[in-house]
Scaffold this motif. Structure first.
Motif, mmCIF file in Angstrom:
data_model
loop_
_atom_site.group_PDB
_atom_site.id
_atom_site.type_symbol
_atom_site.label_atom_id
_atom_site.label_comp_id
_atom_site.label_asym_id
_atom_site.label_seq_id
_atom_site.Cartn_x
_atom_site.Cartn_y
_atom_site.Cartn_z
ATOM 1 N N ARG A 302 0.918 -1.111 0.033
ATOM 2 C CA ARG A 302 -0.099 0.087 0.041
ATOM 3 C C ARG A 302 0.776 1.275 -0.061
ATOM 4 N NH1 ARG A 302 -5.412 -0.767 1.098
ATOM 5 N NH2 ARG A 302 -5.828 -2.786 1.859
ATOM 6 N N GLU A 303 1.981 1.268 0.807
ATOM 7 C CA GLU A 303 2.904 2.303 0.919
ATOM 8 C C GLU A 303 3.473 2.754 -0.468
ATOM 9 O OE1 GLU A 303 6.465 1.936 2.669
ATOM 10 O OE2 GLU A 303 6.331 3.741 4.023
ATOM 11 N N TRP A 308 3.014 6.517 -5.369
ATOM 12 C CA TRP A 308 2.799 7.040 -6.961
ATOM 13 C C TRP A 308 1.268 7.388 -7.044
ATOM 14 C CZ3 TRP A 308 7.155 7.626 -9.180
ATOM 15 C CH2 TRP A 308 8.174 6.894 -8.853
ATOM 16 N N ASP A 309 0.756 7.549 -6.116
ATOM 17 C CA ASP A 309 -0.692 8.048 -6.336
ATOM 18 C C ASP A 309 -1.620 7.076 -7.124
ATOM 19 O OD1 ASP A 309 -0.451 10.462 -5.044
ATOM 20 O OD2 ASP A 309 0.383 11.368 -6.684
ATOM 21 N N VAL A 310 -1.396 5.688 -7.104
ATOM 22 C CA VAL A 310 -1.873 4.820 -7.716
ATOM 23 C C VAL A 310 -3.338 4.373 -7.006
ATOM 24 C CG1 VAL A 310 -2.018 2.429 -8.437
ATOM 25 C CG2 VAL A 310 0.182 3.743 -8.502
ATOM 26 N N ALA A 311 -4.497 4.590 -7.710
ATOM 27 C CA ALA A 311 -5.769 4.363 -7.036
ATOM 28 C C ALA A 311 -5.789 2.830 -6.501
ATOM 29 C CB ALA A 311 -6.802 4.586 -7.883
ATOM 30 N N LEU A 312 -6.332 2.608 -5.383
ATOM 31 C CA LEU A 312 -6.386 1.193 -4.958
ATOM 32 C C LEU A 312 -7.815 0.399 -5.420
ATOM 33 C CD1 LEU A 312 -4.835 1.298 -1.328
ATOM 34 C CD2 LEU A 312 -3.737 0.787 -3.317
ATOM 35 N N ARG A 313 -8.456 1.224 -5.800
ATOM 36 C CA ARG A 313 -9.573 0.649 -6.334
ATOM 37 C C ARG A 313 -9.691 1.009 -8.021
ATOM 38 N NH1 ARG A 313 -13.314 -1.049 -2.886
ATOM 39 N NH2 ARG A 313 -13.123 -0.559 -0.837
ATOM 40 N N ALA A 322 -3.069 6.316 -13.686
ATOM 41 C CA ALA A 322 -2.154 7.447 -13.921
ATOM 42 C C ALA A 322 -0.820 7.112 -13.144
ATOM 43 C CB ALA A 322 -2.512 8.774 -13.294
ATOM 44 N N MET A 323 0.472 6.965 -13.777
ATOM 45 C CA MET A 323 1.648 6.626 -12.966
ATOM 46 C C MET A 323 2.821 7.193 -13.342
ATOM 47 S SD MET A 323 1.383 2.410 -12.721
ATOM 48 C CE MET A 323 -0.131 1.601 -11.933
ATOM 49 N N PRO A 324 3.835 7.531 -12.832
ATOM 50 C CA PRO A 324 5.011 8.233 -13.286
ATOM 51 C C PRO A 324 5.868 7.388 -14.453
ATOM 52 C CG PRO A 324 5.583 7.408 -11.485
ATOM 53 C CD PRO A 324 4.056 7.109 -11.546
ATOM 54 N N ALA A 325 6.847 7.748 -15.113
ATOM 55 C CA ALA A 325 7.447 6.892 -16.027
ATOM 56 C C ALA A 325 7.938 5.778 -15.520
ATOM 57 C CB ALA A 325 8.815 7.686 -16.683
ATOM 58 N N VAL A 326 8.874 5.497 -14.852
ATOM 59 C CA VAL A 326 9.666 4.412 -14.282
ATOM 60 C C VAL A 326 10.217 4.598 -12.838
ATOM 61 C CG1 VAL A 326 9.789 2.796 -16.110
ATOM 62 C CG2 VAL A 326 11.679 4.507 -15.970
ATOM 63 N N SER A 328 11.442 3.610 -8.796
ATOM 64 C CA SER A 328 10.781 3.890 -7.286
ATOM 65 C C SER A 328 11.144 5.353 -6.730
ATOM 66 C CB SER A 328 11.662 2.815 -6.331
ATOM 67 O OG SER A 328 12.759 2.918 -6.047
ATOM 68 N N PRO A 329 10.590 5.714 -5.595
ATOM 69 C CA PRO A 329 10.748 7.115 -5.139
ATOM 70 C C PRO A 329 12.177 7.223 -5.003
ATOM 71 C CG PRO A 329 8.643 6.216 -3.913
ATOM 72 C CD PRO A 329 9.355 4.981 -4.881
ATOM 73 N N GLU A 330 12.901 6.406 -4.378
ATOM 74 C CA GLU A 330 14.241 6.387 -4.089
ATOM 75 C C GLU A 330 15.341 6.459 -5.380
ATOM 76 O OE1 GLU A 330 12.024 4.203 -1.127
ATOM 77 O OE2 GLU A 330 12.312 3.886 -3.113
ATOM 78 N N THR A 331 14.930 5.782 -6.559
ATOM 79 C CA THR A 331 15.782 5.826 -7.622
ATOM 80 C C THR A 331 15.420 6.567 -8.877
ATOM 81 O OG1 THR A 331 14.591 3.818 -8.205
ATOM 82 C CG2 THR A 331 16.711 3.692 -6.605
#
Length: 390
Positions: A302-303, A308-313, A322-326, A328-331
């Motif tokens: 979930r975290e 990535w603002d991915v809707a869980l439903r 709606a997702m960013p290119a590629v 993880s937040p760290e990389t």
């Protein structure tokens, strides 16, 4: 596309073709470059393209359980080859009879008498025939006498390194799914049909959709944040891939828990896209300890997706999430830098199997590193990248 199983099923109508030979495991961008070469010659000669593959793959025949894991099953490979524009696949059973063919016999029986090859595209390191005694030079010589041309494949490199199935396996084991997507030209995925299993997850409020996997070495093993594609859309999930050592399993399985999801998926075909590696597969001392860890895995998933603002439903018939290119937040900053400099290393545009969207970014939040240091411990999946180019 037509699939021909065995030389005995070849007919006169199959003669006259542009061909290539190999495992084509993963049908990655290096393979796609070879197929593009074939298509160019096929267009010039007005002939179909035939890909010759083996089942089992030669390394599997000789090394059995020590062979490296496959990236794609035969059915997936055939589907990907079809999307690349291949007209026919000749699948030869790799057995003792085929193994004992000399190089000259292989050329005569398969390429000349069987396919009537007019143009053959293979690598200059291609070896064939009994004890691998045939090489590119002999193949070229035999081609001149038998009426077909042999062309060397063009090496396809990214970041000054050849794209290969071995390299992809290494990235998978490291949890670098963004890197894998770049080499494949599409996100790595696992496909299968949902079957009924032990249904233990339902007893703790964590129902799972279970996909049986081919027994043998697995390209992935552990717990992952994934996106599940089904007939109604896409949905975030957490998935365990492996042998479930705590509860026991007679064969490997992928079991995915779709977050906040309540629908019957039994019998449906799913495509599961791993996005981030959470941890290795662990044998817990009790089912209670396993249950605690499962809840922790769900929390981490979930975290991950919430960042990535991915809707869980997901909604049936919705547009891609709606997702960013590629990354993880760290990389993500590091990966964007790789994308910005891509043209410095690769003059070709990515050959996508379903639309060239690599430059615009992938539809999935693919991590380029495991979510935690523990993700690469507890199991041996990181050692499954034997030196073998499919």
């Amino acid at each position: 596309m037509e699939v021909i199983r065995g030389l005995h099923n070849l007919r006169e109508a199959h003669r006259g073709t542009v061909a290539t030979i190999g495992n084509f495991d993963g049908v990655h961008r290096g393979h796609q470059a070879i197929l593009e070469q074939c298509q160019q010659q096929a267009k010039r000669l007005d002939l179909p393209v035939t890909v010759v593959v083996f089942e089992p793959q030669p390394r599997e025949y000789f090394a059995a359980e020590q062979a490296p894991p496959r990236l794609t099953r035969l059915s997936e490979k055939v589907a990907l080859l079809a999307e690349c524009g291949v007209d026919r696949v000749l699948c030869l059973p790799f057995n003792e009879t085929l193994r004992q063919l000399t190089a000259v016999e292989f050329v005569q029986q398969v390429l000349v008498n069987g396919l009537g090859v007019r143009h053959l595209v293979v690598g200059d390191d291609f070896r064939f025939g009994c004890d691998r005694r045939g090489d590119f030079a002999l193949l070229t010589q035999l081609g001149q006498g038998c009426g077909f041309v042999v062309e060397n494949t063009h090496t396809f490199c990214l970041d000054d390194e050849r794209v290969s199935s071995t390299r992809i396996r290494t990235l998978l084991a490291c949890g670098n799914f963004a890197g894998v997507e770049r080499l494949l030209g599409r996100p790595y995925s696992i496909r299968g049909r949902v079957v009924r299993d032990q249904q233990r997850g339902r007893t703790i409020g964590v129902p799972t959709a279970n996909l049986p996997l081919v027994t043998g070495s697995l390209a992935l093993r552990g717990v992952y944040a994934v996106i599940v594609e089904y007939a109604g859309g896409r949905h975030p999930a957490v998935a365990n891939i492996g042998w479930r050592p705590t509860v026991g399993s007679v064969r490997p399985v992928l079991e995915a828990h779709l977050l906040d999801f309540d629908a019957d998926l039994y019998g449906q075909r799913l495509t599961v896209v791993p996005c981030a590696r959470l941890r290795g597969e662990i044998a817990f001392d009790s089912f209670e300890a396993l249950k605690t860890q499962i809840y922790n895995d769900i929390r981490q998933t979930r975290e991950y997706f919430s960042r990535w603002d991915v809707a869980l439903r997901d909604v049936e018939g919705c547009s891609p999430m709606a997702m960013p290119a590629v990354g993880s937040p760290e990389t993500v900053a590091d990966h964007r830098e790789q994308h910005d400099s891509r043209d410095q290393h690769d003059s070709r545009q990515p050959q996508r199997l379903s639309g060239d969207t690599a430059q615009a970014g992938c539809l999935y939040p693919l991590a380029s590193a495991p979510r935690a240091r523990e993700a690469v411990t507890h199991d041996s999946s990181a050692d499954n990248s034997a030196d073998y180019d499919g």
